[in-house]
Design a protein around this motif. Sequence first.
Motif, PDB file in Angstrom:
ATOM      1  N   PHE A 123      15.915 -12.492   3.826  1.00 45.86           N
ATOM      2  CA  PHE A 123      14.505 -12.120   3.915  1.00 45.86           C
ATOM      3  C   PHE A 123      13.882 -11.891   2.541  1.00 45.86           C
ATOM      4  CE2 PHE A 123      16.204 -10.166   8.019  1.00 45.86           C
ATOM      5  CZ  PHE A 123      16.036 -11.353   8.712  1.00 45.86           C
ATOM      6  N   VAL A 124      14.677 -11.434   1.600  1.00 48.54           N
ATOM      7  CA  VAL A 124      14.178 -11.263   0.235  1.00 48.54           C
ATOM      8  C   VAL A 124      13.793 -12.619  -0.345  1.00 48.54           C
ATOM      9  CG1 VAL A 124      14.748 -10.511  -2.106  1.00 48.54           C
ATOM     10  CG2 VAL A 124      15.583  -9.206  -0.140  1.00 48.54           C
ATOM     11  N   LEU A 125      14.681 -13.586  -0.202  1.00 46.43           N
ATOM     12  CA  LEU A 125      14.440 -14.922  -0.748  1.00 46.43           C
ATOM     13  C   LEU A 125      13.263 -15.595  -0.046  1.00 46.43           C
ATOM     14  CD1 LEU A 125      18.148 -16.126  -1.052  1.00 46.43           C
ATOM     15  CD2 LEU A 125      16.667 -15.264  -2.879  1.00 46.43           C
ATOM     16  N   ALA A 126      13.193 -15.433   1.279  1.00 43.43           N
ATOM     17  CA  ALA A 126      12.083 -16.029   2.028  1.00 43.43           C
ATOM     18  C   ALA A 126      10.751 -15.417   1.603  1.00 43.43           C
ATOM     19  CB  ALA A 126      12.306 -15.842   3.528  1.00 43.43           C
ATOM     20  N   ALA A 127      10.725 -14.094   1.465  1.00 51.28           N
ATOM     21  CA  ALA A 127       9.492 -13.409   1.092  1.00 51.28           C
ATOM     22  C   ALA A 127       9.017 -13.845  -0.298  1.00 51.28           C
ATOM     23  CB  ALA A 127       9.700 -11.897   1.131  1.00 51.28           C
ATOM     24  N   ARG A 128       9.934 -13.939  -1.231  1.00 52.58           N
ATOM     25  CA  ARG A 128       9.557 -14.334  -2.586  1.00 52.58           C
ATOM     26  C   ARG A 128       9.070 -15.779  -2.635  1.00 52.58           C
ATOM     27  NH1 ARG A 128      14.512 -11.203  -5.814  1.00 52.58           N
ATOM     28  NH2 ARG A 128      13.591  -9.110  -5.593  1.00 52.58           N
ATOM     29  N   ASP A 129       9.684 -16.630  -1.843  1.00 54.90           N
ATOM     30  CA  ASP A 129       9.249 -18.031  -1.791  1.00 54.90           C
ATOM     31  C   ASP A 129       7.838 -18.129  -1.211  1.00 54.90           C
ATOM     32  OD1 ASP A 129      10.386 -21.097  -1.722  1.00 54.90           O
ATOM     33  OD2 ASP A 129       9.010 -20.705  -0.063  1.00 54.90           O
ATOM     34  N   LEU A 130       7.605 -17.434  -0.105  1.00 52.03           N
ATOM     35  CA  LEU A 130       6.282 -17.479   0.519  1.00 52.03           C
ATOM     36  C   LEU A 130       5.218 -16.883  -0.391  1.00 52.03           C
ATOM     37  CD1 LEU A 130       7.288 -16.520   4.166  1.00 52.03           C
ATOM     38  CD2 LEU A 130       6.378 -18.723   3.409  1.00 52.03           C
ATOM     39  N   ALA A 131       5.566 -15.817  -1.108  1.00 51.20           N
ATOM     40  CA  ALA A 131       4.620 -15.208  -2.044  1.00 51.20           C
ATOM     41  C   ALA A 131       4.245 -16.184  -3.148  1.00 51.20           C
ATOM     42  CB  ALA A 131       5.203 -13.928  -2.633  1.00 51.20           C
ATOM     43  N   GLN A 132       5.200 -16.990  -3.587  1.00 48.10           N
ATOM     44  CA  GLN A 132       4.919 -17.987  -4.609  1.00 48.10           C
ATOM     45  C   GLN A 132       3.959 -19.059  -4.118  1.00 48.10           C
ATOM     46  OE1 GLN A 132       8.711 -19.533  -5.862  1.00 48.10           O
ATOM     47  NE2 GLN A 132       9.244 -17.715  -7.065  1.00 48.10           N
ATOM     48  N   HIS A 133       3.841 -19.183  -2.813  1.00 50.76           N
ATOM     49  CA  HIS A 133       2.950 -20.191  -2.237  1.00 50.76           C
ATOM     50  C   HIS A 133       1.688 -19.574  -1.633  1.00 50.76           C
ATOM     51  CE1 HIS A 133       6.643 -22.546  -2.686  1.00 50.76           C
ATOM     52  NE2 HIS A 133       5.864 -23.596  -2.686  1.00 50.76           N
ATOM     53  N   GLY A 134       1.363 -18.367  -2.070  1.00 48.07           N
ATOM     54  CA  GLY A 134       0.062 -17.798  -1.724  1.00 48.07           C
ATOM     55  C   GLY A 134       0.011 -16.846  -0.554  1.00 48.07           C
ATOM     56  N   TYR A 135       1.171 -16.467  -0.010  1.00 46.24           N
ATOM     57  CA  TYR A 135       1.191 -15.552   1.135  1.00 46.24           C
ATOM     58  C   TYR A 135       1.539 -14.136   0.695  1.00 46.24           C
ATOM     59  CZ  TYR A 135       1.136 -19.644   4.154  1.00 46.24           C
ATOM     60  OH  TYR A 135       0.773 -20.805   4.786  1.00 46.24           O
ATOM     61  N   MET A 136       0.893 -13.180   1.322  1.00 45.67           N
ATOM     62  CA  MET A 136       1.390 -11.819   1.241  1.00 45.67           C
ATOM     63  C   MET A 136       2.517 -11.709   2.266  1.00 45.67           C
ATOM     64  SD  MET A 136      -1.928  -9.366   0.798  1.00 45.67           S
ATOM     65  CE  MET A 136      -0.863  -8.025   0.321  1.00 45.67           C
ATOM     66  N   VAL A 137       3.540 -10.938   1.948  1.00 46.59           N
ATOM     67  CA  VAL A 137       4.668 -10.768   2.869  1.00 46.59           C
ATOM     68  C   VAL A 137       5.015  -9.292   2.953  1.00 46.59           C
ATOM     69  CG1 VAL A 137       7.025 -11.438   3.451  1.00 46.59           C
ATOM     70  CG2 VAL A 137       5.566 -13.037   2.180  1.00 46.59           C
ATOM     71  N   LEU A 138       5.223  -8.823   4.174  1.00 50.46           N
ATOM     72  CA  LEU A 138       5.594  -7.434   4.408  1.00 50.46           C
ATOM     73  C   LEU A 138       6.857  -7.412   5.254  1.00 50.46           C
ATOM     74  CD1 LEU A 138       4.996  -4.424   4.206  1.00 50.46           C
ATOM     75  CD2 LEU A 138       3.365  -4.659   6.085  1.00 50.46           C
ATOM     76  N   ARG A 139       7.965  -7.008   4.649  1.00 47.71           N
ATOM     77  CA  ARG A 139       9.234  -6.900   5.379  1.00 47.71           C
ATOM     78  C   ARG A 139       9.605  -5.427   5.475  1.00 47.71           C
ATOM     79  NH1 ARG A 139      13.212  -6.774   1.218  1.00 47.71           N
ATOM     80  NH2 ARG A 139      12.321  -7.385  -0.787  1.00 47.71           N
ATOM     81  N   PHE A 140      10.180  -5.029   6.608  1.00 48.82           N
ATOM     82  CA  PHE A 140      10.405  -3.602   6.850  1.00 48.82           C
ATOM     83  C   PHE A 140      11.701  -3.370   7.611  1.00 48.82           C
ATOM     84  CE2 PHE A 140       8.446  -5.187  10.642  1.00 48.82           C
ATOM     85  CZ  PHE A 140       8.915  -4.398  11.682  1.00 48.82           C
ATOM     86  N   ASP A 141      12.190  -2.138   7.536  1.00 49.04           N
ATOM     87  CA  ASP A 141      13.376  -1.714   8.280  1.00 49.04           C
ATOM     88  C   ASP A 141      12.932  -0.987   9.548  1.00 49.04           C
ATOM     89  OD1 ASP A 141      15.084  -2.592   6.208  1.00 49.04           O
ATOM     90  OD2 ASP A 141      14.965  -0.653   5.189  1.00 49.04           O
ATOM     91  N   TYR A 142      13.466  -1.397  10.685  1.00 48.65           N
ATOM     92  CA  TYR A 142      13.204  -0.643  11.909  1.00 48.65           C
ATOM     93  C   TYR A 142      13.840   0.745  11.806  1.00 48.65           C
ATOM     94  CZ  TYR A 142      11.258  -4.631  14.433  1.00 48.65           C
ATOM     95  OH  TYR A 142      10.459  -5.664  14.841  1.00 48.65           O
ATOM     96  N   GLY A 143      13.352   1.675  12.614  1.00 50.54           N
ATOM     97  CA  GLY A 143      13.866   3.032  12.598  1.00 50.54           C
ATOM     98  C   GLY A 143      15.381   3.077  12.759  1.00 50.54           C
ATOM     99  N   GLY A 144      16.049   3.821  11.882  1.00 47.33           N
ATOM    100  CA  GLY A 144      17.495   3.937  11.939  1.00 47.33           C
ATOM    101  C   GLY A 144      18.233   2.827  11.228  1.00 47.33           C
ATOM    102  N   CYS A 145      17.501   1.866  10.659  1.00 39.89           N
ATOM    103  CA  CYS A 145      18.109   0.765   9.916  1.00 39.89           C
ATOM    104  C   CYS A 145      17.691   0.837   8.449  1.00 39.89           C
ATOM    105  CB  CYS A 145      17.681  -0.588  10.482  1.00 39.89           C
ATOM    106  SG  CYS A 145      18.379  -0.964  12.100  1.00 39.89           S
ATOM    107  N   GLY A 146      18.505   0.229   7.594  1.00 38.71           N
ATOM    108  CA  GLY A 146      18.144   0.190   6.176  1.00 38.71           C
ATOM    109  C   GLY A 146      17.838   1.571   5.636  1.00 38.71           C
TER     110      GLY A 146
END
Length: 277
Positions: A56-79
Motif C-alpha cells: 500500500f505504501v508503494l501504491a500510494a506513492r505511485d498514485l500520488a506521482q500521477h496526481g492523486y491524493m491517497v489516504l491509507r489507514f489502519d482499522y481499529g486494533g490494527c497497525g
Amino acid sequence: MEHHITIQSGSIELAATLHYPALGTGTDESRSDKRLPIVIVAHGFIGSRIGVDRLFVLAARDLAQHGYMVLRFDYGGCGESTGEYGEGGLDALIDQTRSVIDYALGIDCVDPQRVILLGHSLGGAVALLTAARDKRVKTLVMWSSVAYPFNDIVGITGKKAYEQAVQNGSTDYLGYALKPVFFESLTRHQPFEQLRKFGGDVLLVHGTNDEVIPVDYCFLYQKLFWLRIQGQCDKEVIFQADHTFSGGQAKAEVIGRTRDWLLALEKQKKDWNDWTI
C-alpha cells in the motif's frame, strides 16, 4: 509529500497517512489549480496501512506521482490504531471507513465527485459494502476481494478458532482476540447481494495463484456487476500473482494496471463532459 495523521471514529483513533501529489503532476497540467481526486485504501483482515511487503505504501506513492491524493489507514486494533480488531464486527469496519471518508471530504482540495475506495481482501468486501450505502463513493477498486465473508475468513483462521470463539467467548488468532460478534457479523453481510446498490465504476484485480481467496470470485463479481443498470466493471487477472501480489513483478502489475485504469477512466469522463448537445 506525506503526513501522518489521526482520524477519530467514535472512540477509536485511526492512524493514517495522507499523500499529497507534487504540484503539476497528473494528466492535467493545470491540476494544481483544481480539486483533486482521492484514493482511500482499506486493508484486509488483521492487516495494516503498510500492506504486505509495503504494497500500500508503494501504491500510494505511485498514485500520488500521477496526481492523486491517497489516504491509507489502519482499522481499529490494527497497525497503530487504538481499539480491538473485530470489536463491533463488520459494521464497525464500515463505520470506520465512512469516518475516513468524512475526513477526506473535509480537505479543501479534494474533489467530492472523485472519491475512490480501494480495498484489498476483506477490505475489498468492506469497501463494496461501504460504497453500497454511502453515495459519496464514486469509484471502487477491489484487489483479491473476499466474496463470502464468513466462509472466507473462517477459511483463513481455521474452523477450530471459530469454534473456540463461540465456546469460550474469544479466540486468540495471531495475537488478535476475535469474539463471536465478529464472526456473527460476517454472516449478516453478503457483498453479492449489496453490489447492485453501487452505481459507480469498478475495477477488479486478482492473481491466478491466490491460494487464500479464489480467483474465480473475480469473474463472478464482474458478471454480477455487469447486471447493474449503470456503472462499468473491468477486471485484470495477473498471471502467477498470489493473494498479496508478492514479488516485484506482481506488485508492479497490480499498481500499474490500477493506475492506468484510473487515469483512463478520468480521461474518458473528461472527454465526455466536453461533449455538448
